[in-house]
Scaffold this active site. Structure first.
Site, mmCIF file in Angstrom:
data_model
loop_
_atom_site.group_PDB
_atom_site.id
_atom_site.type_symbol
_atom_site.label_atom_id
_atom_site.label_comp_id
_atom_site.label_asym_id
_atom_site.label_seq_id
_atom_site.Cartn_x
_atom_site.Cartn_y
_atom_site.Cartn_z
ATOM 1 N N ASP A 1 -5.078 7.622 9.619
ATOM 2 C CA ASP A 1 -4.993 7.141 10.297
ATOM 3 C C ASP A 1 -5.199 8.033 11.144
ATOM 4 O O ASP A 1 -4.806 9.315 11.481
ATOM 5 C CB ASP A 1 -3.262 6.058 10.159
ATOM 6 C CG ASP A 1 -3.927 5.213 9.521
ATOM 7 O OD1 ASP A 1 -4.818 4.062 10.159
ATOM 8 O OD2 ASP A 1 -2.771 5.049 8.406
ATOM 9 N N LYS B 1 0.533 -1.173 0.385
ATOM 10 C CA LYS B 1 -0.157 0.020 0.078
ATOM 11 C C LYS B 1 0.944 0.810 0.045
ATOM 12 O O LYS B 1 0.383 1.808 -0.929
ATOM 13 C CB LYS B 1 -0.741 -0.238 1.274
ATOM 14 C CG LYS B 1 -1.700 1.432 1.515
ATOM 15 C CD LYS B 1 -1.887 1.090 2.481
ATOM 16 C CE LYS B 1 -1.747 2.004 3.758
ATOM 17 N NZ LYS B 1 -1.649 3.184 3.861
ATOM 18 N N ASN B 2 1.601 1.197 1.119
ATOM 19 C CA ASN B 2 2.647 2.538 1.117
ATOM 20 C C ASN B 2 3.356 2.619 -0.071
ATOM 21 O O ASN B 2 4.016 3.721 -0.349
ATOM 22 C CB ASN B 2 3.367 2.335 2.435
ATOM 23 C CG ASN B 2 1.987 2.566 3.437
ATOM 24 O OD1 ASN B 2 1.781 3.072 3.378
ATOM 25 N ND2 ASN B 2 2.816 2.050 5.320
ATOM 26 N N ASP C 1 4.889 0.587 12.262
ATOM 27 C CA ASP C 1 3.444 0.020 11.788
ATOM 28 C C ASP C 1 3.629 -1.026 11.874
ATOM 29 O O ASP C 1 2.267 -1.870 11.814
ATOM 30 C CB ASP C 1 3.728 -0.016 10.772
ATOM 31 C CG ASP C 1 2.919 1.437 9.415
ATOM 32 O OD1 ASP C 1 3.263 2.266 10.140
ATOM 33 O OD2 ASP C 1 2.498 1.818 8.678
HETATM 34 C C1 UD1 Z 1 4.854 6.718 6.280
HETATM 35 C C2 UD1 Z 1 3.511 5.666 5.739
HETATM 36 C C3 UD1 Z 1 3.125 5.231 7.199
HETATM 37 C C4 UD1 Z 1 4.180 4.541 8.501
HETATM 38 C C5 UD1 Z 1 4.815 6.256 8.695
HETATM 39 C C6 UD1 Z 1 6.580 6.044 9.503
HETATM 40 C C7 UD1 Z 1 1.934 6.425 4.329
HETATM 41 C C8 UD1 Z 1 1.269 6.430 3.900
HETATM 42 N N1 UD1 Z 1 2.466 5.987 5.254
HETATM 43 O O1 UD1 Z 1 3.888 7.717 7.161
HETATM 44 O O2 UD1 Z 1 2.511 4.051 7.562
HETATM 45 O O3 UD1 Z 1 3.563 4.728 9.672
HETATM 46 O O4 UD1 Z 1 5.703 6.448 7.097
HETATM 47 O O5 UD1 Z 1 6.991 4.982 8.744
HETATM 48 O O6 UD1 Z 1 3.427 5.307 3.190
HETATM 49 N N2 UD1 Z 1 7.221 14.228 10.919
HETATM 50 C C9 UD1 Z 1 6.774 15.374 10.786
HETATM 51 N N3 UD1 Z 1 6.776 16.602 10.166
HETATM 52 C C10 UD1 Z 1 6.479 16.509 8.643
HETATM 53 C C11 UD1 Z 1 6.650 14.940 8.422
HETATM 54 C C12 UD1 Z 1 6.687 13.826 9.680
HETATM 55 O O7 UD1 Z 1 6.786 16.133 12.080
HETATM 56 O O8 UD1 Z 1 6.512 17.531 7.761
HETATM 57 C C13 UD1 Z 1 6.358 13.714 11.917
HETATM 58 C C14 UD1 Z 1 5.266 12.852 11.924
HETATM 59 O O9 UD1 Z 1 4.749 13.657 12.246
HETATM 60 C C15 UD1 Z 1 5.795 11.464 12.882
HETATM 61 C C16 UD1 Z 1 7.109 10.894 11.904
HETATM 62 O O10 UD1 Z 1 7.875 12.481 11.381
HETATM 63 O O11 UD1 Z 1 6.059 11.740 13.717
HETATM 64 C C17 UD1 Z 1 7.110 10.120 10.965
HETATM 65 O O12 UD1 Z 1 6.256 10.277 10.146
HETATM 66 P P1 UD1 Z 1 6.341 10.193 8.094
HETATM 67 O O13 UD1 Z 1 7.506 9.447 8.205
HETATM 68 O O14 UD1 Z 1 6.642 11.335 7.301
HETATM 69 O O15 UD1 Z 1 5.529 9.608 7.990
HETATM 70 P P2 UD1 Z 1 4.825 9.066 7.169
HETATM 71 O O16 UD1 Z 1 4.787 9.731 5.198
HETATM 72 O O17 UD1 Z 1 2.614 10.223 7.619
#
Ligand code: UD1
Length: 424
Positions: A117, A22-23, A307
């Protein structure tokens, strides 16, 4: 309303096929916005999030069809409207991935702020700061984020934290930027590598693939072409079947998995007593008599993914001993613990930590799926619980799991979907 009812069944056995991730596929789909042409994606999971992303792309101007199970065709004829509406964006986090491709291609994008989520605040400040460093300007109004840049320029960007989504958005945006973009402390999940390989096949100039430093040399708009691509297998779905056999007992052939994408997790599962052998098609897994407890901390790849955590806590709930689980990515991501407690699990949480004291068996009860992975963990817990466990909130599971029920039935689990009266 639909529910999933599951009972402890005894040992599982047989082959289970892991579909594409999915991701990854959602990001590949968003990336088709970059250039005109007909894209073909294979190894695509049959999940609701793919349909939602398809609807979002349709609203923007890319038409999706499914010629056969596991395949997608996406047609981009260049008639793109760079606006992502609220009713679609709020349903999946990956909708944020249209930002980079639309901005770099169209010079303008209007995007509702993303949902996804239910595990705490998920800001996009790193996406915004990185694009600003590349020359974009942003405006927020009425729940919409608007971004502008006639042409982005290359920049040196160092992330405080290797965000998956921010890495992907900057990577796709940099493809048409003027000059070279360097992303340091980039995320390097297998799904990011898949996206990089997709971009390179399309004609983008990306190096450092699979490392923490990605270097993207911008090419002219219009110089990319559409491609056919096979989606990387889903390591989280694979881990779900490993967790299922771990708590139910038995032996599974997990087909299609790439063990090298889950090295650290498999090491830890080995410490818990699972025996795993690579095969020509994936991985053979044999469960121990009883799992042993371990301590685990979630970290960005190649660490243990957040995850996986609901699955790990479920395994620890029936393991021999005490395990401490530390969440380093999403502090709020322990909501499903209350549901596990309803099944008789001895889990206490404090801040970023969960202490799990294993019990020999859980006890079936009605529980709720709060998000995709927590929902799958409830199903796994049901395999280790006496009596019946009935899970509501099944729509969360359907967002990310391709026929979880059918696949578990195929290896001998007593599990079924039910349509029930919502008011009962
Ligand atoms: C993706 C995955 C999710 C997984 C996560 C971490 C998808 C659709 N989802 O989510 O299943 O749990 O990676 O492996 O691929 N953060 C900030 N600022 C930002 C971006 C992120 O503070 O601009 C923080 C987030 O709040 C979180 C952490 O960084 O605490 C991880 O986020 P990120 O790696 O960006 O996860 P996603 O891409 O949202």
């Amino acid at each position: 309303m639909e529910t999933i009812a599951v009972r402890s069944t005894g040992p599982l056995s047989g082959p289970v096929v892991v579909p594409g991730a999915k991701n990854s596929v959602l990001k590949l789909m968003a990336t088709t916005l970059l250039t005109d042409g007909v894209f073909e994606l294979s190894n695509v999971p049959d999940i609701v999030d793919v349909s939602i992303m398809g609807d979002l792309l349709d609203a923007i101007g890319v038409r999706m069809s499914r010629p056969e199970p596991g395949a997608l065709v996406l047609v981009n004829d260049g008639d793109i409207t760079p606006v992502a509406p609220y009713e679609l964006v709020e349903r999946i986090r990956a909708s944020i991935n249209v930002l980079g491709p639309l901005l770099t291609r169209c010079g303008h994008v209007r995007l509702s702020l993303p949902g996804g989520d239910d595990f705490g605040a998920r800001p996009i400040d790193m996406h915004v700061a990185g694009l600003e460093a590349m020359g974009a300007t942003f405006k927020y109004s009425h729940g919409y984020l608007e971004a502008f840049a006639d042409r982005l320029h290359g920049a040196d960007i160092t992330f405080d934290f290797p965000s998956v989504g921010a890495t992907e958005n900057l990577l796709t945006a940099a493809v048409f930027a003027d000059g070279t973009t360097r992303i340091d402390n980039a995320a390097r999940e297998p799904e990011i590598i898949d996206l990089c390989e997709f971009l390179v096949a399309m004609g983008a100039d990306v190096s450092g693939i699979g490392t923490s430093t990605l270097v993207i040399r911008g090419v002219e708009r219009g110089s990319l072409h559409a491609v056919a691509h096979r989606t990387v297998p889903d390591r989280i779905q694979a881990a779900t079947y490993l967790a299922a056999v771990a708590v139910a007992g038995g032996e599974l052939d997990v087909v299609g998995v790439r063990p090298e994408h889950m090295t650290m997790l498999l090491d830890r599962f080995g410490e818990m007593g699972l025996s795993m052998t690579p095969t020509s098609t994936g991985l053979r897994v044999v469960a121990p008599e009883r799992l042993r407890s371990i301590d685990v901390a979630t970290l960005p790849y190649p660490g243990i993914a957040t995850d996986y955590k609901p699955l790990i806590i479920t395994m620890l709930a029936v393991a021999d001993g005490v395990g401490i689980v530390t969440e380093n990515l999403y502090p709020g991501r322990f909501r499903y613990v209350e549901e596990l407690q309803r099944l008789g699990a001895d889990v206490r949480t404090s801040g970023h930590h969960a202490v799990v004291r294993g019990v020999p068996r859980l006890s079936g009860a009605p529980v709720k799926a709060h998000d995709i992975r927590a929902g799958a963990a409830m199903v796994v817990a049901g395999l280790a619980a006496e009596g019946e466990t009935e899970i509501t909130g099944v729509s969360h599971i359907d967002r990310g799991y391709d026929d979880l029920v059918g696949r578990l039935q195929g290896v001998g689990a007593t599990i079924e979907r039910r349509t029930v009266d919502a008011a009962r």
